[in-house]
Scaffold this motif. Structure first.
Motif, mmCIF file in Angstrom:
data_model
loop_
_atom_site.group_PDB
_atom_site.id
_atom_site.type_symbol
_atom_site.label_atom_id
_atom_site.label_comp_id
_atom_site.label_asym_id
_atom_site.label_seq_id
_atom_site.Cartn_x
_atom_site.Cartn_y
_atom_site.Cartn_z
ATOM 1 N N ARG A 92 -0.536 -47.906 -38.402
ATOM 2 C CA ARG A 92 -0.676 -46.456 -38.572
ATOM 3 C C ARG A 92 0.679 -45.825 -38.882
ATOM 4 O O ARG A 92 0.772 -44.910 -39.717
ATOM 5 N N MET A 93 1.726 -46.316 -38.256
ATOM 6 C CA MET A 93 3.070 -45.835 -38.561
ATOM 7 C C MET A 93 3.465 -46.218 -39.981
ATOM 8 O O MET A 93 4.056 -45.416 -40.717
ATOM 9 N N LEU A 94 3.134 -47.436 -40.382
ATOM 10 C CA LEU A 94 3.441 -47.870 -41.741
ATOM 11 C C LEU A 94 2.703 -47.010 -42.767
ATOM 12 O O LEU A 94 3.244 -46.688 -43.827
ATOM 13 N N ALA A 95 1.470 -46.636 -42.445
ATOM 14 C CA ALA A 95 0.697 -45.778 -43.347
ATOM 15 C C ALA A 95 1.363 -44.413 -43.487
ATOM 16 O O ALA A 95 1.456 -43.852 -44.594
ATOM 17 N N PHE A 96 1.824 -43.859 -42.380
ATOM 18 C CA PHE A 96 2.505 -42.562 -42.406
ATOM 19 C C PHE A 96 3.768 -42.646 -43.261
ATOM 20 O O PHE A 96 4.006 -41.808 -44.137
ATOM 21 N N ASN A 97 4.574 -43.695 -43.025
ATOM 22 C CA ASN A 97 5.809 -43.853 -43.786
ATOM 23 C C ASN A 97 5.530 -44.076 -45.268
ATOM 24 O O ASN A 97 6.277 -43.607 -46.128
ATOM 25 N N TYR A 152 9.081 -40.836 -29.921
ATOM 26 C CA TYR A 152 9.881 -40.770 -31.144
ATOM 27 C C TYR A 152 9.872 -42.137 -31.819
ATOM 28 O O TYR A 152 10.013 -43.166 -31.163
ATOM 29 N N THR A 153 9.715 -42.153 -33.140
ATOM 30 C CA THR A 153 9.755 -43.399 -33.907
ATOM 31 C C THR A 153 10.601 -43.205 -35.160
ATOM 32 O O THR A 153 11.093 -42.100 -35.431
ATOM 33 N N VAL A 154 10.731 -44.268 -35.935
ATOM 34 C CA VAL A 154 11.471 -44.161 -37.192
ATOM 35 C C VAL A 154 10.821 -43.164 -38.148
ATOM 36 O O VAL A 154 11.481 -42.643 -39.054
ATOM 37 N N SER A 155 9.546 -42.886 -37.962
ATOM 38 C CA SER A 155 8.855 -41.929 -38.829
ATOM 39 C C SER A 155 9.425 -40.526 -38.693
ATOM 40 O O SER A 155 9.377 -39.731 -39.646
ATOM 41 N N ASP A 156 9.957 -40.209 -37.533
ATOM 42 C CA ASP A 156 10.463 -38.850 -37.300
ATOM 43 C C ASP A 156 11.701 -38.560 -38.133
ATOM 44 O O ASP A 156 11.814 -37.492 -38.736
ATOM 45 N N GLY A 157 12.629 -39.493 -38.163
ATOM 46 C CA GLY A 157 13.805 -39.298 -38.999
ATOM 47 C C GLY A 157 13.443 -39.229 -40.467
ATOM 48 O O GLY A 157 14.019 -38.447 -41.232
ATOM 49 N N TYR A 158 12.460 -40.040 -40.867
ATOM 50 C CA TYR A 158 12.023 -40.057 -42.264
ATOM 51 C C TYR A 158 11.399 -38.716 -42.641
ATOM 52 O O TYR A 158 11.748 -38.118 -43.663
ATOM 53 N N LEU A 159 10.498 -38.228 -41.831
ATOM 54 C CA LEU A 159 9.866 -36.938 -42.100
ATOM 55 C C LEU A 159 10.901 -35.822 -42.167
ATOM 56 O O LEU A 159 10.812 -34.920 -43.009
ATOM 57 N N SER A 160 11.895 -35.872 -41.296
ATOM 58 C CA SER A 160 12.882 -34.787 -41.244
ATOM 59 C C SER A 160 13.673 -34.647 -42.531
ATOM 60 O O SER A 160 14.164 -33.559 -42.850
ATOM 61 N N VAL A 161 13.821 -35.730 -43.283
ATOM 62 C CA VAL A 161 14.529 -35.636 -44.564
ATOM 63 C C VAL A 161 13.837 -34.625 -45.478
ATOM 64 O O VAL A 161 14.475 -33.751 -46.078
#
Length: 205
Positions: A92-97, A152-161
């Motif tokens: 699910r995280m991979l799908a979001f990213n 918090y996951t790696v997705s959060d930093g990615y989204l913040s960009v």
């Protein structure tokens, strides 16, 4: 030691944030996109696609944020930057990213960085297309309080960009996108993210 090739404020910031959050042993190498350093023979030997990010590892070079974020999360499990409680949670995280990289990024990029710059109706159409993608995240993909839920996951930093880009451009309205704006504020308040901003010569927006 890991070596990240990045451009300040560009999408590579997602990988930079992940490395800092993970407490990884890494160094950064700035690639000036405006000076077209990404198209030099030296950099093309590292990433033939001529874009950032690129992460040099002992096993070879990784490109694409989605892959680098996965690598960082899996090689630094103690940082707990991904939900590995089940195959579904991780997927699910991979799908979001993947959505961020393949859908949101191109839409926002076209609205903001098209060359030559878009004008009149074309510009309005590109902006509306980007806002539709932001709306999808705001209303459906974002779990809260963090992108994937409680942690918090790696997705959060990615989204913040991309929310950072939207806020800088003036179209991430706080009334229309309250979740995304609150999320960006909380991401930028994290010590690791503040360290990344300082390293890239940037400030919170």
């Amino acid at each position: 030691m890991l070596k990240l090739y990045y451009s300040p404020g560009a999408c590579a910031m997602a990988s930079h944030i992940a490395l800092e959050e993970a407490g990884a042993d890494y160094e950064i190498v700035k690639i000036d996109l405006r000076a077209r350093q990404q198209k030099t023979p030296e950099y093309l030997a590292i990433n033939p696609a001529g874009v950032t990010p690129a992460l040099a590892t002992e096993q070879g070079v990784l490109t694409e944020n989605a892959a680098i974020l996965t690598f960082v999360a899996q090689t630094h499990p103690e940082a707990k930057l991904a939900d590995t409680s089940s195959a579904f949670a991780f997927a699910r995280m991979l799908a979001f990213n993947s959505f961020l990289g393949a859908s949101l990024h191109p839409a926002v990029g076209r609205a903001l960085f098209a060359k030559p710059p878009l004008e009149s109706e074309a510009k309005e159409a590109a902006l509306e297309a980007a806002l539709v993608k932001y709306r999808l995240v705001e209303d459906h993909l974002f779990q809260g309080p963090w992108a994937m839920g409680e942690a918090y996951t790696v997705s959060d930093g990615y989204l913040s960009v991309f929310t950072r880009w939207g806020r800088q451009a003036g179209f991430l309205d706080k009334e229309r996108f309250p979740k995304l704006n609150d999320h960006l504020d909380r991401v930028q308040a994290r010590p690791a993210v503040q360290a990344v901003l300082a390293a890239e010569g940037l400030s919170a927006v």
